[in-house]
Structures are given as structure tokens and as C-alpha cells.
Scaffold this active site. Structure first.
Site, PDB file in Angstrom:
ATOM      1  N   MET A 107       9.447 -26.678 -27.074  1.00  0.00           N
ATOM      2  CA  MET A 107       9.454 -26.334 -25.661  1.00  0.00           C
ATOM      3  C   MET A 107       9.664 -27.630 -24.884  1.00  0.00           C
ATOM      4  SD  MET A 107       9.171 -23.208 -26.188  1.00  0.00           S
ATOM      5  CE  MET A 107       9.143 -22.579 -24.514  1.00  0.00           C
ATOM      6  N   CYS A 141      24.636 -32.517 -28.147  1.00  0.00           N
ATOM      7  CA  CYS A 141      24.118 -33.771 -28.707  1.00  0.00           C
ATOM      8  C   CYS A 141      22.749 -33.593 -29.346  1.00  0.00           C
ATOM      9  CB  CYS A 141      24.009 -34.816 -27.592  1.00  0.00           C
ATOM     10  SG  CYS A 141      22.888 -34.354 -26.244  1.00  0.00           S
ATOM     11  N   LYS A 142      22.156 -32.410 -29.247  1.00  0.00           N
ATOM     12  CA  LYS A 142      20.787 -32.235 -29.736  1.00  0.00           C
ATOM     13  C   LYS A 142      20.694 -32.383 -31.253  1.00  0.00           C
ATOM     14  CE  LYS A 142      18.353 -29.697 -26.171  1.00  0.00           C
ATOM     15  NZ  LYS A 142      17.303 -28.708 -25.945  1.00  0.00           N
TER      16      LYS A 142
END
Length: 392
Positions: free
Chosen positions: A68, A31-32
Site C-alpha cells: 500500500m 519502472c516498478k
């Protein structure tokens, strides 16, 4: 954690055709938002990051850039830092209990990538699909919550709150928070030329769960049945599920023992995407070169048979709750890989040396013809446990 019996919906008074993964159109961390889009969307956040307090914070430690997944915030008193992460995913397997465990492990993994082994608190974020019947909701969601809770307890922490909402798709995630002394975490920015890259879980989870669903779709199964058997697919699926549910906590502790210089966890951007993010964070002018790709057995052949539609050989295939990619001193890496297999850490699991750190311009790449390491399934040799709450 022992292998489990396959989830049987009828054991929970559900229709035998019930599939958790049908309550979403995207799977796991697939889903990113694409990396390049994400960078553009978050540029303004990066520019303003700690702007009001830059003098105080900059003197304490370097900040982590976008890409990150964990924030490290120095607290104003006591020399401590707040380390926090949030993450959520969509269902990727059909066993609700295991899906809860996977969701929890996925949240915690960002702390573990910092070498943090103790989590002080977790919140749980749940989206309950408004497409579920009352029976489906009342039978399935408690199993997901129990899996999340059990994984948190295995990690030595507890779930003290969160948020639950209605949503078209099921959403599973949370927040993990801890307060650390400086020696309790490892900033991901100290790789040096000569280090080696170690990976602590095999790749190919997204392929394994996708082709497992193809068993019910003849037109898709026919494309791959010459390179893989149904048994191969079932074993790969079970192995993927167990790997995704396994905490990266042991690896996080061994990062301290063997003087790790940097690490990240492998999730939605694939191994290459996360390696590139990690390379960008380095203080030194280095690049990462990946030579070996450990892959769940038969999943590389499946990927090739599909025209590499998954991006597995290119390192762009998403993983969910994947392993840690760790930069270790060359002389320590083999010892790390041997130690993580030790029975003292439970069942013991493999890790692989997959590449090197060399002088460069903070990039990462996979060589043209990487060596594929076929990782045989361990689940076939493990004891089988039933799903909690099932009726026979």
C-alpha cells in the site's frame, strides 16, 4: 481540463525530432520493481515497522502493509493523523507540460485512494537528464514544473520545496502530505462479502502510449495496422494523456458520500496486482473477482494482435496515474457511477462496476473470459487548448 494541441517541439525552438520519452528506457510506472521482488526486499522493513512504538500505534489503528502506497501515522497530540505518500515516474508522453501534470496527479492519487480530498503540502522531486542540451533543459524543464504546479493548484495545494538532481534519465515525482481527523480518511481494509468493485478510469494507457510511438517504427506498426488506424491510435493517446492527468479527487470525495469500504489506485502493478494488494489488507476473509475490464477503445484489439505482450487481458499491464478501484456497498455502487458523471464535477467522467467481493482467502482474480468494455474517447468532443508558452 480541456483537450490540448499536440506538443510541437519547434514551437519551443527545439529540433522537430525532440521526444521527451527518449530520455528514459522505462515508461511511466512501468519502472516498478516486480511485486514478488518488492515483497522480499521490504520484509525487514515490515518486521520493524513501528516496532519501537507498537503499543501506542497499535491501539489507535491497524497498520498498512507493504504494497500500500500511503502511510497513516497517528500523531501524539490532538487525535490527528499524518497521511503521506511519495511517488515518482519516468516520462510516458512527449508533451512536457502534460507530463508535469501527470506526475503530480500520480503522486496525489495515493492520498485520494484513502478518501483524502485535501492535501496540505507537496514537494517536487526532479531528475534532470544529463543527456539534455542546455537548450532542451531550459525549454523543457520549466514546462514540466509548470504542469506539476498547475495540477497541484487544481488540487487545492501548493508546492513548497523538493529536490532537483542530475540523472541519466528524467525522473518526475514528489511527496504529498496532509494532516487529517479520523473522519477525513478511509482505511482500505473494510470490504465485506456482497460489495462490488468500481473502477474510475479505463485501462490501457501503457498500450496507448506504446503504440503511439510505433507510428514512427514501421516494423512495429506493420504488426498492428490491420486492427487499428492511425486516427484510432492518436485518439487513444490523447485520451490516455488526459486520463492520466486527471485528478482522482472527485472519486475520493464520493467515497465518503457512498460509504466506500476500501480503495486503491491502479498504477505499476496493473489492475490485478493492485487488487491483490488490496485484498491482502482486508480484515474480513474476502476475495475480489473481476468480471469486466473497461479499456481504451481499440487497445484490447491491439494487445491481442501483439500476442497479449502487454498483459492487458491478464490484468498485469502497468497503468500510470490510473483510476481508483473502490469497494462499495452493492446498493450504493450504481449511484456512485451516476454521480461521478454529473456536470457538477466539471466535464464528468465514467466509472464502471467491474467485479464483486465474495467470501474468500484475501486474494483477487480475473475470470477466464472477462467482458471487455470499449471506452470511446472523449477528447474528440472537447475544446483544444494550446501548450503554455508556445510561440507561433
Amino acid at each position: 481540463m480541456s483537450a490540448r494541441e499536440s506538443f510541437n517541439p519547434e514551437s519551443y525552438e527545439l529540433d522537430k525530432s525532440f521526444r521527451l520519452t527518449r530520455f528514459t528506457e522505462l515508461k511511466g510506472t512501468g519502472c516498478k520493481v516486480p511485486q514478488d521482488v518488492l515483497q522480499k526486499l521490504l520484509e525487514s522493513l515490515q518486521e520493524n515497522h513501528f516496532q519501537e512504538d507498537e503499543q501506542f500505534l497499535g491501539a489507535v489503528m491497524p497498520r498498512l502493509g507493504i504494497g500500500m502506497d500511503t502511510c497513516v501515522i497517528p500523531l501524539r497530540h490532538g487525535g490527528l493523523s499524518l497521511v503521506q505518500t511519495t511517488d515518482y515516474i519516468y516520462p510516458i508522453v512527449d508533451d512536457p507540460y502534460m507530463m508535469g501534470r501527470i506526475a503530480c496527479a500520480n503522486v496525489l492519487s495515493d492520498l485520494y485512494a484513502m478518501g483524502v480530498t485535501e492535501c496540505d503540502n507537496m514537494l517536487m522531486l526532479l531528475g534532470v537528464s544529463n543527456k539534455m542540451t542546455d537548450r532542451e533543459r531550459d525549454k523543457v524543464m520549466p514546462l514540466i514544473i509548470q504542469g506539476f504546479k498547475d495540477a497541484a493548484e487544481e488540487a487545492g495545494t501548493s508546492v513548497t520545496g523538493g529536490q532537483t538532481v542530475l540523472n541519466p534519465w528524467i525522473v518526475l515525482g514528489g511527496v504529498a502530505t496532509t494532516v487529517c481527523q479520523p473522519n477525513e480518511f478511509i482505511m482500505p481494509d473494510n470490504a465485506v462479502p456482497g460489495d462490488v468493485l468500481v473502477l474510475t478510469k479505463p485501462l490501457g494507457t501503457q498500450v496507448a502510449v506504446a503504440v503511439h510511438q510505433w507510428l514512427d517504427i514501421p516494423e512495429k506498426w506493420n504488426k498492428i495496422k490491420l486492427v487499428v488506424t492511425q486516427e484510432d491510435v492518436e485518439l487513444a493517446y490523447q485520451e490516455a494523456m488526459m486520463n492520466m492527468a486527471r485528478l482522482n479527487r472527485t472519486a475520493a470525495g464520493l467515497m465518503h458520500t457512498f460509504n466506500a469500504h476500501a480503495a486503491t489506485d491502479i498504477t505499476g502493478f496493473g489492475i490485478l496486482g493492485h487488487a491483490q494488494n488490496l485484498a491482502k489488507q482486508q480484515r474480513n476473509e474476502v476475495s475480489f473477482v473481476i468480471h469486466n475490464l473497461p479499456v481504451l477503445a481499440k487497445m484490447a484489439a491491439v494487445s491481442k494482435a501483439c500476442g497479449n505482450m502487454f498483459g492487458l487481458m491478464h490484468g498485469t499491464c502497468p497503468e500510470t496515474s490510473g483510476g481508483l478501484l473502490i469497494c462499495l456497498p452493492r446498493e450504493q455502487a450504481a449511484r456512485f457511477c451516476a454521480e461521478i458523471k454529473s456536470p457538477k464535477y466539471g466535464e464528468g467522467h465514467q466509472a464502471w462496476i467491474i467485479g464483486i467481493v465474495e467470501k474468500g482467502n484475501r486474494t483477487a482474480r480475473i475470470i477466464d473470459k472477462p467482458r471487455i468494455i470499449e471506452v470511446a474517447p472523449q477528447v474528440a468532443t472537447q475544446n483544444v487548448n494550446p501548450t503554455p508558452g508556445a510561440t507561433s
